[in-house]
Motif scaffolding. Structure first.
Motif, PDB file in Angstrom:
ATOM      1  N   ILE A  40       0.933  -1.094   0.117  1.00  0.00           N
ATOM      2  CA  ILE A  40       0.177   0.052  -0.004  1.00  0.00           C
ATOM      3  C   ILE A  40       0.660   1.316   0.072  1.00  0.00           C
ATOM      4  N   ASP A  41       0.414   2.202  -0.780  1.00  0.00           N
ATOM      5  CA  ASP A  41       1.251   3.495  -0.764  1.00  0.00           C
ATOM      6  C   ASP A  41       1.157   3.936   0.702  1.00  0.00           C
ATOM      7  N   PRO A  42       2.338   4.503   1.287  1.00  0.00           N
ATOM      8  CA  PRO A  42       2.477   5.157   2.396  1.00  0.00           C
ATOM      9  C   PRO A  42       1.643   6.447   2.507  1.00  0.00           C
ATOM     10  N   GLY A  43       1.359   6.868   1.434  1.00  0.00           N
ATOM     11  CA  GLY A  43       0.706   8.150   1.357  1.00  0.00           C
ATOM     12  C   GLY A  43      -0.727   7.942   1.680  1.00  0.00           C
ATOM     13  N   VAL A  44      -1.274   6.624   1.494  1.00  0.00           N
ATOM     14  CA  VAL A  44      -2.766   6.258   1.856  1.00  0.00           C
ATOM     15  C   VAL A  44      -2.669   6.386   3.409  1.00  0.00           C
ATOM     16  N   VAL A  45      -1.689   6.035   4.188  1.00  0.00           N
ATOM     17  CA  VAL A  45      -1.539   6.088   5.463  1.00  0.00           C
ATOM     18  C   VAL A  45      -1.482   7.524   6.047  1.00  0.00           C
ATOM     19  N   LEU A  46      -0.808   8.216   5.484  1.00  0.00           N
ATOM     20  CA  LEU A  46      -0.720   9.526   5.865  1.00  0.00           C
ATOM     21  C   LEU A  46      -2.061  10.518   5.584  1.00  0.00           C
ATOM     22  N   TYR A  47      -2.761   9.975   4.398  1.00  0.00           N
ATOM     23  CA  TYR A  47      -4.168  10.527   4.198  1.00  0.00           C
ATOM     24  C   TYR A  47      -5.059  10.288   5.282  1.00  0.00           C
ATOM     25  N   LEU A  48      -5.207   8.851   5.630  1.00  0.00           N
ATOM     26  CA  LEU A  48      -6.278   8.662   6.931  1.00  0.00           C
ATOM     27  C   LEU A  48      -5.760   9.260   7.849  1.00  0.00           C
ATOM     28  N   MET A  49      -4.670   9.395   8.172  1.00  0.00           N
ATOM     29  CA  MET A  49      -4.104  10.166   9.337  1.00  0.00           C
ATOM     30  C   MET A  49      -4.696  11.626   9.520  1.00  0.00           C
ATOM     31  N   THR A  50      -4.189  12.358   8.515  1.00  0.00           N
ATOM     32  CA  THR A  50      -4.353  13.857   8.449  1.00  0.00           C
ATOM     33  C   THR A  50      -5.843  13.949   8.040  1.00  0.00           C
ATOM     34  N   GLU A  51      -6.253  13.409   7.169  1.00  0.00           N
ATOM     35  CA  GLU A  51      -7.811  13.910   6.395  1.00  0.00           C
ATOM     36  C   GLU A  51      -8.969  13.212   7.181  1.00  0.00           C
ATOM     37  N   LYS A  52      -8.568  11.875   7.770  1.00  0.00           N
ATOM     38  CA  LYS A  52      -9.754  11.174   8.441  1.00  0.00           C
ATOM     39  C   LYS A  52      -9.604  11.214   9.806  1.00  0.00           C
ATOM     40  N   GLY A  53      -8.313  11.960  10.492  1.00  0.00           N
ATOM     41  CA  GLY A  53      -8.178  11.791  11.760  1.00  0.00           C
ATOM     42  C   GLY A  53      -7.833  10.732  12.516  1.00  0.00           C
ATOM     43  N   MET A  54      -7.447   9.715  11.915  1.00  0.00           N
ATOM     44  CA  MET A  54      -7.080   8.367  12.528  1.00  0.00           C
ATOM     45  C   MET A  54      -5.751   8.531  13.417  1.00  0.00           C
ATOM     46  N   SER A  55      -5.680   7.959  14.458  1.00  0.00           N
ATOM     47  CA  SER A  55      -4.661   7.896  15.287  1.00  0.00           C
ATOM     48  C   SER A  55      -3.613   6.679  14.810  1.00  0.00           C
ATOM     49  N   ALA A  56      -2.399   6.757  15.744  1.00  0.00           N
ATOM     50  CA  ALA A  56      -1.521   5.640  15.237  1.00  0.00           C
ATOM     51  C   ALA A  56      -2.227   4.228  15.690  1.00  0.00           C
ATOM     52  N   SER A  57      -2.823   4.280  16.963  1.00  0.00           N
ATOM     53  CA  SER A  57      -3.466   3.162  17.128  1.00  0.00           C
ATOM     54  C   SER A  57      -4.703   2.733  16.263  1.00  0.00           C
ATOM     55  N   ASP A  58      -5.440   3.759  15.887  1.00  0.00           N
ATOM     56  CA  ASP A  58      -6.418   3.241  14.831  1.00  0.00           C
ATOM     57  C   ASP A  58      -5.909   2.733  13.578  1.00  0.00           C
ATOM     58  N   MET A  59      -4.915   3.407  13.131  1.00  0.00           N
ATOM     59  CA  MET A  59      -4.091   2.746  11.992  1.00  0.00           C
ATOM     60  C   MET A  59      -3.621   1.140  11.938  1.00  0.00           C
ATOM     61  N   GLN A  60      -3.247   1.293  13.255  1.00  0.00           N
ATOM     62  CA  GLN A  60      -2.612  -0.074  13.550  1.00  0.00           C
ATOM     63  C   GLN A  60      -3.915  -1.446  13.398  1.00  0.00           C
ATOM     64  N   ASN A  61      -5.056  -1.036  14.067  1.00  0.00           N
ATOM     65  CA  ASN A  61      -6.099  -1.904  14.107  1.00  0.00           C
ATOM     66  C   ASN A  61      -6.804  -2.041  12.686  1.00  0.00           C
TER      67      ASN A  61
END
Length: 404
Positions: free
Chosen positions: A244-265
């Motif tokens: 997966i493009d790391p940019g997807v992770v950055l997008y979900l964290m910055t635009e969707k407000g997902m925390s590191a814990s949210d991202m891990q789950n």
């Protein structure tokens, strides 16, 4: 009778096998069992050598609330009812990090080092370590051996091992590790017996299960893997996305407000076949479903296997054989047929009859690349490593792993 206990612990189950040690260091499987439903509907099930049932017992939730309790339950059953007292315990440990390139006898220092990699394998590492701590606490003199899923891939060249990031991060351990190494090691050893002419040639092994990856093997050694720093990379899996493009992770964290814990789950539990299909993470259910999104998930899975085969063939500079293994690879004739059809450009041709009966060799003789189905046996690999380490240790002190 001397025995070795092999343990593979997950979040809701503890799988175990007992191997007897026979003449000339040979091992024979005696018991295969598991305690599952930990914390919900605990159940102990076990069978003997020929598959005959030995136990099938349900327990109240409070009796088996966690992995150490499950380990204690299985251990008590083996000791008190079967009079089995193993001389050692071998454990599957998913992540060995940069410190361990071979199995190692466990002490408290080893456990402390392995705890550093919990964040890199959150679905596995904490549960792998729980029964180790339990045995250390209750049977401190019983030898335990950690066998790592990353160890087989430590033969990678530096160019395959590095990410294009500052070197200091690599020195700290941020590098491509690869996983499912115990499975690949077993397949490499088995190939040398069933197809000796391939033992030193170029082979791609597809370990296709709920966790899925592929490995390029040459001369019996890992050259490249689809997995990297964690077990998230590469192929789409049951609940993990794969590449997966790391940019997807950055997008979900910055635009969707997902925390590191949210991202891990999210990345470990809500993606992959489950996320793409919205139906299931189980390939059997997807194959039976009429939902178009289930079809898309299967198409995506097969497509990514094809893409990664090309990458691994490039790493090997050619290809001499292809092997399917693990749950999907061993049992789904449909997935195997679709993958081989996609790889026809490499010279693979499928024997439909042999594939349907799950034969060992499923390719036609007129193809240039033989295709095999080889059931994996990670538990036997762990038992062999455990016995070897016990037989070869120079003293009663735990052998230290060589740092790399």
């Amino acid at each position: 009778m001397d025995t070795i206990l092999v343990v593979n612990a997950g979040s809701s189950s503890v799988k175990f096998q007992v191997f007897s040690i026979e003449g000339e260091g040979r091992l024979r499987r005696q018991i295969k069992g598991q305690v599952d439903g930990i914390g919900s509907r605990p159940r102990l099930r076990a069978s003997g050598t020929s598959g005959d049932p030995m136990a099938d017992r349900a327990y109240p939730i409070e009796a088996v609330a966690d992995v150490p309790a499950a380990m204690g339950l299985a251990g008590n059953w083996l000791r008190e009812e079967l009079r089995i007292h193993p001389i050692a315990v071998g454990h599957r440990v998913v992540h060995g990090g940069p410190d361990y390139e071979r199995p190692v006898l466990i002490d408290h220092g080893v456990v402390a080092r392995l705890e550093r990699f919990i964040s890199l394998a959150p679905l596995h590492q904490p549960h792998n370590l729980a029964p180790i701590r339990s045995v250390l606490a209750n049977f401190p003199s019983l030898p335990q051996v950690a066998c790592f899923d990353t160890a087989f891939h430590r033969t990678h060249a530096a160019v395959a091992d590095h990410y294009a990031i500052p070197h200091q991060l690599h020195a700290e351990g941020v590098r491509r590790y690869g996983f499912h190494g115990l499975s690949y090691e077993y397949i490499a050893k088995t190939l040398s017996q069933i197809a000796p002419d391939l033992a030193k040639q170029r082979v791609i092994v597809a370990h296709l299960g709920s966790g899925a990856s592929m490995c390029a093997i040459k001369n019996g050694r890992s050259v490249e893997s689809t997995m990297g720093f964690t077990a998230l990379d590469g192929l789409p899996m049951g609940t993990r996305p794969g590449q997966i493009d790391p940019g997807v992770v950055l997008y979900l964290m910055t635009e969707k407000g997902m925390s590191a814990s949210d991202m891990q789950n999210f990345l470990y539990r809500d993606c992959g076949l489950k996320g793409l299909s919205g139906v299931s993470n189980d390939m059997r259910e997807l194959e039976a479903s009429k939902d178009p999104k289930a079809k898309l998930a299967i198409d995506h899975f097969v497509y990514r296997i094809g893409l990664n085969t090309g990458m691994l063939a490039a790493a090997l500079q050619g290809l001499d054989a292809f092997v399917f293994t693990a749950g999907i690879g061993e049992n789904s004739a449909t997935i195997r047929a679709r993958v081989v059809a996609q790889l026809g450009w490499l010279g693979m041709t499928l024997d439909q009859t042999e594939n349907a009966r799950h034969a060992r060799l499923i390719s036609r003789s007129d193809g240039s690349i033989p295709v095999y189905v080889v059931p994996t046996d990670e538990e036997l690999m762990i038992a062999q490593h455990t016995l070897s380490l016990l037989m070869n240790r120079p003293s009663s002190h735990p052998q230290q792993a060589r740092a790399s």
